[in-house]
Design a protein around this motif. Sequence first.
Motif, PDB file in Angstrom:
ATOM      1  N   GLN A 108       0.824  -1.210   0.000  1.00  0.00           N
ATOM      2  CA  GLN A 108       0.000   0.000   0.000  1.00  0.00           C
ATOM      3  C   GLN A 108       0.858   1.259   0.000  1.00  0.00           C
ATOM      4  O   GLN A 108       0.451   2.301  -0.529  1.00  0.00           O
ATOM      5  CB  GLN A 108      -0.934   0.002   1.214  1.00  0.00           C
ATOM      6  N   ALA A 109       2.057   1.160   0.585  1.00  0.00           N
ATOM      7  CA  ALA A 109       2.937   2.329   0.663  1.00  0.00           C
ATOM      8  C   ALA A 109       3.346   2.836  -0.707  1.00  0.00           C
ATOM      9  O   ALA A 109       3.652   4.024  -0.879  1.00  0.00           O
ATOM     10  CB  ALA A 109       4.177   1.998   1.481  1.00  0.00           C
ATOM     11  N   LYS A 110       3.337   1.965  -1.713  1.00  0.00           N
ATOM     12  CA  LYS A 110       3.701   2.386  -3.058  1.00  0.00           C
ATOM     13  C   LYS A 110       2.806   3.512  -3.553  1.00  0.00           C
ATOM     14  O   LYS A 110       3.232   4.367  -4.336  1.00  0.00           O
ATOM     15  CB  LYS A 110       3.624   1.196  -4.014  1.00  0.00           C
ATOM     16  N   ASP A 111       1.546   3.513  -3.104  1.00  0.00           N
ATOM     17  CA  ASP A 111       0.592   4.529  -3.547  1.00  0.00           C
ATOM     18  C   ASP A 111       0.531   5.725  -2.603  1.00  0.00           C
ATOM     19  O   ASP A 111       0.046   6.790  -2.991  1.00  0.00           O
ATOM     20  CB  ASP A 111      -0.808   3.918  -3.662  1.00  0.00           C
ATOM     21  N   GLU A 112       0.997   5.564  -1.355  1.00  0.00           N
ATOM     22  CA  GLU A 112       0.797   6.609  -0.357  1.00  0.00           C
ATOM     23  C   GLU A 112       2.071   7.312   0.083  1.00  0.00           C
ATOM     24  O   GLU A 112       2.005   8.408   0.652  1.00  0.00           O
ATOM     25  CB  GLU A 112       0.086   6.017   0.871  1.00  0.00           C
ATOM     26  N   ILE A 113       3.224   6.703  -0.131  1.00  0.00           N
ATOM     27  CA  ILE A 113       4.482   7.308   0.285  1.00  0.00           C
ATOM     28  C   ILE A 113       5.120   8.007  -0.925  1.00  0.00           C
ATOM     29  O   ILE A 113       5.381   7.369  -1.940  1.00  0.00           O
ATOM     30  CB  ILE A 113       5.458   6.254   0.845  1.00  0.00           C
ATOM     31  N   PRO A 114       5.383   9.317  -0.833  1.00  0.00           N
ATOM     32  CA  PRO A 114       5.883  10.066  -1.995  1.00  0.00           C
ATOM     33  C   PRO A 114       7.391   9.936  -2.200  1.00  0.00           C
ATOM     34  O   PRO A 114       8.109  10.933  -2.304  1.00  0.00           O
ATOM     35  CB  PRO A 114       5.494  11.505  -1.641  1.00  0.00           C
ATOM     36  N   MET A 115       7.877   8.721  -2.253  1.00  0.00           N
ATOM     37  CA  MET A 115       9.289   8.484  -2.550  1.00  0.00           C
ATOM     38  C   MET A 115       9.453   7.037  -2.977  1.00  0.00           C
ATOM     39  O   MET A 115       8.594   6.189  -2.695  1.00  0.00           O
ATOM     40  CB  MET A 115      10.176   8.785  -1.328  1.00  0.00           C
ATOM     41  N   ALA A 116      10.538   6.758  -3.677  1.00  0.00           N
ATOM     42  CA  ALA A 116      10.808   5.389  -4.103  1.00  0.00           C
ATOM     43  C   ALA A 116      11.147   4.535  -2.880  1.00  0.00           C
ATOM     44  O   ALA A 116      12.061   4.870  -2.129  1.00  0.00           O
ATOM     45  CB  ALA A 116      11.966   5.379  -5.096  1.00  0.00           C
ATOM     46  N   LEU A 117      10.407   3.443  -2.667  1.00  0.00           N
ATOM     47  CA  LEU A 117      10.577   2.648  -1.456  1.00  0.00           C
ATOM     48  C   LEU A 117      11.955   2.011  -1.370  1.00  0.00           C
ATOM     49  O   LEU A 117      12.470   1.783  -0.269  1.00  0.00           O
ATOM     50  CB  LEU A 117       9.488   1.570  -1.381  1.00  0.00           C
ATOM     51  N   GLU A 118      12.566   1.711  -2.518  1.00  0.00           N
ATOM     52  CA  GLU A 118      13.893   1.106  -2.473  1.00  0.00           C
ATOM     53  C   GLU A 118      14.949   2.102  -1.995  1.00  0.00           C
ATOM     54  O   GLU A 118      16.062   1.712  -1.636  1.00  0.00           O
ATOM     55  CB  GLU A 118      14.288   0.559  -3.847  1.00  0.00           C
ATOM     56  N   GLN A 119      14.602   3.396  -1.957  1.00  0.00           N
ATOM     57  CA  GLN A 119      15.518   4.429  -1.473  1.00  0.00           C
ATOM     58  C   GLN A 119      15.109   4.946  -0.105  1.00  0.00           C
ATOM     59  O   GLN A 119      15.605   5.977   0.351  1.00  0.00           O
ATOM     60  CB  GLN A 119      15.556   5.595  -2.461  1.00  0.00           C
ATOM     61  N   ALA A 120      14.215   4.223   0.571  1.00  0.00           N
ATOM     62  CA  ALA A 120      13.669   4.700   1.840  1.00  0.00           C
ATOM     63  C   ALA A 120      13.889   3.700   2.968  1.00  0.00           C
ATOM     64  O   ALA A 120      14.022   2.498   2.752  1.00  0.00           O
ATOM     65  CB  ALA A 120      12.180   4.985   1.687  1.00  0.00           C
ATOM     66  N   VAL A 121      13.931   4.226   4.183  1.00  0.00           N
ATOM     67  CA  VAL A 121      13.892   3.423   5.405  1.00  0.00           C
ATOM     68  C   VAL A 121      12.467   3.521   5.929  1.00  0.00           C
ATOM     69  O   VAL A 121      11.933   4.619   6.102  1.00  0.00           O
ATOM     70  CB  VAL A 121      14.879   3.955   6.462  1.00  0.00           C
ATOM     71  N   VAL A 142       2.738   4.653   9.589  1.00  0.00           N
ATOM     72  CA  VAL A 142       3.907   4.253   8.796  1.00  0.00           C
ATOM     73  C   VAL A 142       4.810   5.468   8.604  1.00  0.00           C
ATOM     74  O   VAL A 142       4.350   6.537   8.206  1.00  0.00           O
ATOM     75  CB  VAL A 142       3.487   3.689   7.427  1.00  0.00           C
ATOM     76  N   VAL A 143       6.088   5.296   8.900  1.00  0.00           N
ATOM     77  CA  VAL A 143       7.084   6.352   8.721  1.00  0.00           C
ATOM     78  C   VAL A 143       8.042   5.935   7.622  1.00  0.00           C
ATOM     79  O   VAL A 143       8.509   4.793   7.596  1.00  0.00           O
ATOM     80  CB  VAL A 143       7.883   6.599  10.009  1.00  0.00           C
ATOM     81  N   ALA A 144       8.326   6.850   6.720  1.00  0.00           N
ATOM     82  CA  ALA A 144       9.303   6.594   5.669  1.00  0.00           C
ATOM     83  C   ALA A 144      10.243   7.784   5.583  1.00  0.00           C
ATOM     84  O   ALA A 144       9.812   8.935   5.606  1.00  0.00           O
ATOM     85  CB  ALA A 144       8.619   6.365   4.320  1.00  0.00           C
ATOM     86  N   ALA A 145      11.534   7.511   5.514  1.00  0.00           N
ATOM     87  CA  ALA A 145      12.541   8.567   5.384  1.00  0.00           C
ATOM     88  C   ALA A 145      13.530   8.161   4.304  1.00  0.00           C
ATOM     89  O   ALA A 145      13.867   6.974   4.167  1.00  0.00           O
ATOM     90  CB  ALA A 145      13.268   8.782   6.712  1.00  0.00           C
ATOM     91  N   ARG A 146      14.005   9.143   3.550  1.00  0.00           N
ATOM     92  CA  ARG A 146      14.997   8.855   2.532  1.00  0.00           C
ATOM     93  C   ARG A 146      16.234   8.243   3.187  1.00  0.00           C
ATOM     94  O   ARG A 146      16.718   8.729   4.204  1.00  0.00           O
ATOM     95  CB  ARG A 146      15.369  10.127   1.787  1.00  0.00           C
ATOM     96  N   ARG A 147      16.734   7.189   2.591  1.00  0.00           N
ATOM     97  CA  ARG A 147      17.877   6.471   3.175  1.00  0.00           C
ATOM     98  C   ARG A 147      19.097   7.377   3.312  1.00  0.00           C
ATOM     99  O   ARG A 147      19.820   7.305   4.314  1.00  0.00           O
ATOM    100  CB  ARG A 147      18.207   5.253   2.313  1.00  0.00           C
ATOM    101  N   ASP A 148      19.344   8.248   2.327  1.00  0.00           N
ATOM    102  CA  ASP A 148      20.503   9.126   2.430  1.00  0.00           C
ATOM    103  C   ASP A 148      20.332  10.170   3.525  1.00  0.00           C
ATOM    104  O   ASP A 148      21.320  10.644   4.109  1.00  0.00           O
ATOM    105  CB  ASP A 148      20.808   9.789   1.085  1.00  0.00           C
ATOM    106  N   THR A 149      19.080  10.539   3.834  1.00  0.00           N
ATOM    107  CA  THR A 149      18.831  11.456   4.946  1.00  0.00           C
ATOM    108  C   THR A 149      19.220  10.812   6.265  1.00  0.00           C
ATOM    109  O   THR A 149      19.888  11.424   7.110  1.00  0.00           O
ATOM    110  CB  THR A 149      17.340  11.858   4.978  1.00  0.00           C
ATOM    111  N   VAL A 150      18.791   9.570   6.454  1.00  0.00           N
ATOM    112  CA  VAL A 150      19.109   8.850   7.687  1.00  0.00           C
ATOM    113  C   VAL A 150      20.607   8.582   7.790  1.00  0.00           C
ATOM    114  O   VAL A 150      21.225   8.780   8.853  1.00  0.00           O
ATOM    115  CB  VAL A 150      18.323   7.525   7.748  1.00  0.00           C
ATOM    116  N   SER A 151      21.220   8.149   6.699  1.00  0.00           N
ATOM    117  CA  SER A 151      22.648   7.834   6.735  1.00  0.00           C
ATOM    118  C   SER A 151      23.492   9.080   6.995  1.00  0.00           C
ATOM    119  O   SER A 151      24.534   9.017   7.660  1.00  0.00           O
ATOM    120  CB  SER A 151      23.078   7.164   5.432  1.00  0.00           C
TER     121      SER A 151
END
Length: 255
Positions: A108-121, A142-151
Amino acid sequence: MFSRAKKNTPIVGLDVQTSSVAATEIIGGGSSPRVGKTAIAPLPPGATRDGEVIDSERFAAALKELFSSQKLGRRVRVGLANQRAVVRVMRLPTIDSRDDLETAIRFQAKDEIPMALEQAVIDWQVMARGVGDGGQQMDVAVVAARRDTVSGVLESIKLAGLRPVGIDMSAFGMIRALRHEVSTLPGAVSDASSDQGDAGNGGAGADSVPRLYCNLGDVVNLAVARDGDCLFCRVSPFGVEGIAQRLAERRGLEL
C-alpha cells in the motif's frame, strides 16, 4: 523509529534545525523521566538545510564541540523534521502475522508514500484495532525517510564520537512531551488511554478529541494526534529564520 530507550539510561535528544542544534538530556524512563542538562548551539553555514544534514563533517564538528563543552552523555536519539521524512496512517484489514502485515504495508505504501521505497527506510506501528465498514480493521502509522537522509545523520553522529540509539520523528517526541500537559489545560477533554478502539473512527475513545501540536523553530513542525497517536504531520521549511530574514530585508538591516 518507534524504538524506546531503556529505563534509567540517560539519553540525549537532538533537535536539528536550519541554523542550530538543541540537545536535552533525559534521565530515567517509564512514567517518570526527568530533564537533565540542556544546551543549544549555532550550526556553521552549509551544515544543514531545512532540518537535513548537508555537510556531515561540519555538522559533526558542531556536535563534538557542543557535547564536549556541556559535558553531555554520548548516547543520543535524533528527531527528524524535514520534508524527506513522512508519516502516513494506513487502514488495513486486521493481519496477525507480522511478516504478512509488513508485506501489506509495503504494497500500500507504493501509492501513499511520496518516494521510491527502495531508497527509503520504513518503520511502522499498529495504533488501533476494531470493526469498521469492511469488517475487522486496523490503523497503522507508517514512517518513511529517505535512506541518504538517515545515513547522513548517522554518519555525523559517529564522526562526533557519539552513539546513536534511535532515530525518531520530531513530531512523535513533541506529542509524547505535550499530550499530558495539553489535557490539563482549561476546557481540555481528558485523554482515553485504552489500546482497543473502533477502527472506523480511528481508534478514538468516547472522550478523545484530535489535537493540533505545533513547534515553531527554524522550521515549523505540525502534528495532529489523538490518544497520543500521530494521525498527521507536516514540516514547513519556513520558520523563525525565514521570518527574521524577511524582516531584515524589509527594514534594510543586517540579519
